[in-house]
Design a protein around this motif. Structure first.
Motif, mmCIF file in Angstrom:
data_model
loop_
_atom_site.group_PDB
_atom_site.id
_atom_site.type_symbol
_atom_site.label_atom_id
_atom_site.label_comp_id
_atom_site.label_asym_id
_atom_site.label_seq_id
_atom_site.Cartn_x
_atom_site.Cartn_y
_atom_site.Cartn_z
ATOM 1 N N LEU A 82 28.357 85.677 50.200
ATOM 2 C CA LEU A 82 27.024 85.347 49.708
ATOM 3 C C LEU A 82 26.953 83.873 49.317
ATOM 4 C CD1 LEU A 82 26.298 88.529 47.578
ATOM 5 C CD2 LEU A 82 25.252 87.915 49.764
ATOM 6 N N ASN A 83 27.997 83.379 48.675
ATOM 7 C CA ASN A 83 28.051 81.959 48.324
ATOM 8 C C ASN A 83 28.052 81.088 49.580
ATOM 9 O OD1 ASN A 83 28.093 82.504 45.579
ATOM 10 N ND2 ASN A 83 30.325 82.499 45.461
ATOM 11 N N PHE A 84 28.692 81.565 50.633
ATOM 12 C CA PHE A 84 28.714 80.834 51.897
ATOM 13 C C PHE A 84 27.307 80.747 52.484
ATOM 14 C CE2 PHE A 84 29.193 80.698 56.557
ATOM 15 C CZ PHE A 84 29.960 79.557 56.693
ATOM 16 N N LEU A 85 26.542 81.837 52.373
ATOM 17 C CA LEU A 85 25.162 81.812 52.848
ATOM 18 C C LEU A 85 24.333 80.818 52.047
ATOM 19 C CD1 LEU A 85 24.494 85.623 53.456
ATOM 20 C CD2 LEU A 85 25.090 83.869 55.140
ATOM 21 N N CYS A 86 24.600 80.726 50.743
ATOM 22 C CA CYS A 86 23.914 79.728 49.920
ATOM 23 C C CYS A 86 24.254 78.322 50.397
ATOM 24 C CB CYS A 86 24.309 79.897 48.454
ATOM 25 S SG CYS A 86 23.672 81.394 47.663
ATOM 26 N N ILE A 95 18.948 86.160 52.846
ATOM 27 C CA ILE A 95 20.181 86.755 52.337
ATOM 28 C C ILE A 95 19.990 88.249 52.100
ATOM 29 C CG2 ILE A 95 21.795 86.784 50.386
ATOM 30 C CD1 ILE A 95 21.398 83.790 50.126
ATOM 31 N N LYS A 96 18.811 88.655 51.635
ATOM 32 C CA LYS A 96 18.549 90.072 51.371
ATOM 33 C C LYS A 96 18.647 90.897 52.649
ATOM 34 C CE LYS A 96 15.242 93.206 49.168
ATOM 35 N NZ LYS A 96 13.946 93.319 48.440
ATOM 36 N N ILE A 97 18.190 90.335 53.758
ATOM 37 C CA ILE A 97 18.271 91.036 55.044
ATOM 38 C C ILE A 97 19.731 91.307 55.403
ATOM 39 C CG2 ILE A 97 17.840 90.829 57.520
ATOM 40 C CD1 ILE A 97 15.350 89.164 56.830
ATOM 41 N N ILE A 98 20.602 90.324 55.139
ATOM 42 C CA ILE A 98 22.019 90.460 55.483
ATOM 43 C C ILE A 98 22.753 91.324 54.469
ATOM 44 C CG2 ILE A 98 24.182 89.196 55.829
ATOM 45 C CD1 ILE A 98 22.448 86.787 56.685
ATOM 46 N N ALA A 99 22.530 91.041 53.178
ATOM 47 C CA ALA A 99 23.285 91.724 52.116
ATOM 48 C C ALA A 99 22.705 93.090 51.759
ATOM 49 C CB ALA A 99 23.312 90.848 50.867
ATOM 50 N N SER A 110 26.759 74.011 42.764
ATOM 51 C CA SER A 110 26.924 73.260 44.009
ATOM 52 C C SER A 110 27.732 74.100 45.000
ATOM 53 C CB SER A 110 27.642 71.928 43.737
ATOM 54 O OG SER A 110 27.870 71.227 44.939
ATOM 55 N N TYR A 111 27.074 74.545 46.055
ATOM 56 C CA TYR A 111 27.732 75.367 47.068
ATOM 57 C C TYR A 111 28.200 74.480 48.221
ATOM 58 C CZ TYR A 111 25.414 79.304 44.712
ATOM 59 O OH TYR A 111 24.980 80.222 43.791
ATOM 60 N N LYS A 112 29.393 74.733 48.706
ATOM 61 C CA LYS A 112 29.936 73.959 49.827
ATOM 62 C C LYS A 112 30.493 74.912 50.880
ATOM 63 C CE LYS A 112 32.928 71.584 47.495
ATOM 64 N NZ LYS A 112 33.981 70.598 47.195
ATOM 65 N N LEU A 113 30.245 74.576 52.136
ATOM 66 C CA LEU A 113 30.786 75.384 53.225
ATOM 67 C C LEU A 113 32.302 75.436 53.176
ATOM 68 C CD1 LEU A 113 28.514 74.160 56.162
ATOM 69 C CD2 LEU A 113 28.334 76.327 54.930
ATOM 70 N N SER A 114 32.912 74.340 52.745
ATOM 71 C CA SER A 114 34.377 74.268 52.717
ATOM 72 C C SER A 114 34.993 75.135 51.633
ATOM 73 C CB SER A 114 34.818 72.809 52.516
ATOM 74 O OG SER A 114 34.297 72.296 51.304
ATOM 75 N N ASP A 115 34.154 75.707 50.740
ATOM 76 C CA ASP A 115 34.677 76.561 49.685
ATOM 77 C C ASP A 115 35.070 77.944 50.194
ATOM 78 O OD1 ASP A 115 34.467 74.662 47.710
ATOM 79 O OD2 ASP A 115 32.509 75.339 47.001
ATOM 80 N N LEU A 116 34.604 78.339 51.376
ATOM 81 C CA LEU A 116 34.951 79.660 51.896
ATOM 82 C C LEU A 116 36.461 79.753 52.096
ATOM 83 C CD1 LEU A 116 33.622 82.331 52.897
ATOM 84 C CD2 LEU A 116 33.881 81.423 55.219
ATOM 85 N N ASN A 117 37.055 80.818 51.575
ATOM 86 C CA ASN A 117 38.515 80.955 51.578
ATOM 87 C C ASN A 117 39.017 81.423 52.943
ATOM 88 O OD1 ASN A 117 40.910 80.663 49.976
ATOM 89 N ND2 ASN A 117 41.111 82.893 49.953
#
Length: 219
Positions: A82-86, A95-99, A110-117
């Motif tokens: 969900l954070n990645f979608l943000c 997001i509601k459609i997906i989640a 602050s959301y970052k794409l690089s934060d995805l583990n």
């Protein structure tokens, strides 16, 4: 034929480790993959008959026996996605459609794409965007107690890669440790240039390998 082969191996790993998440299954297949062929030579790109890059072979050729005991895994939760979608600038309605539930991105965060583990690293270098890029990852020990040391392989003309801490010590199974990778890039590389690297954690019996791709882009 890659899809049915990998699907079968995922089913095998799920049977052996039913407690693992889909992200853990993906992680072990990626981090234990071979980056050379059975002959010990580089994997060849069928398009040009030259040694392939991660853009062609991804993490490498899957290797089912090491995948049963990877040592470390990169795990993910639903909240991480969900954070990645943000970070991808999805709206609350999208997001509601997906989640299939309500979720709003925190405007103070602050959301970052690089934060995805994720078990690999992608660095987009923008001209004028700075020379240092930091990515943080967390690994879970599924092999119990052990001490892992990192090694990095990279093109020194294009980038310098450092990892902090360089040693991760685990005392028990399912213990989680985090580390930060700093990519100090050469800003003078031409737009359109790609460079590839590897980050490997090893305790002497396991090798947990992550591919790295860096791409220089014009503004």
């Amino acid at each position: 034929m890659a899809c049915p082969h990998v699907s079968g191996l995922a089913a095998l790993l799920t049977a052996a480790h039913p407690e693992w998440s889909p992200a853990a299954i993906r992680s072990t297949l990626m981090t234990t993959a071979n980056i050379s062929g059975n002959d010990g030579k580089p994997i060849i790109d069928s398009a040009n008959r030259r040694p392939s890059t991660p853009f062609a072979h991804g993490a490498g050729h899957v290797s089912p026996i090491p995948a049963l005991s990877p040592g470390l895994i990169y795990d993910l939760t639903a909240e991480d996605y969900l954070n990645f979608l943000c970070a991808s600038n999805y709206t609350s309605s999208q997001i509601k459609i997906i989640a299939r539930r309500d979720f709003s991105c925190d405007p103070k965060k602050s959301y970052k794409l690089s934060d995805l583990n994720y078990p690999s690293f992608a660095v987009i270098v923008s001209q004028g965007g700075g020379e240092a890029y930091k990515h943080t990852r967390s690994v879970t020990s599924v092999g119990g107690a052990g001490t892992y040391t990192v090694q990095c392989a990279f093109d020194k003309i294009a980038v310098n890669i450092s990892v902090e801490p360089a040693v991760l010590s685990f005392k028990k199974v399912n213990e989680v440790k985090s580390y930060t990778v700093t990519f100090r890039v050469n800003p003078s590389m031409l737009a359109g240039t790609n460079s590839f690297a590897r980050i490997e954690w090893s305790d002497g019996s396991h090798v947990v390998r992550s591919p790295v791709a860096l791409s220089w882009r014009s503004n």
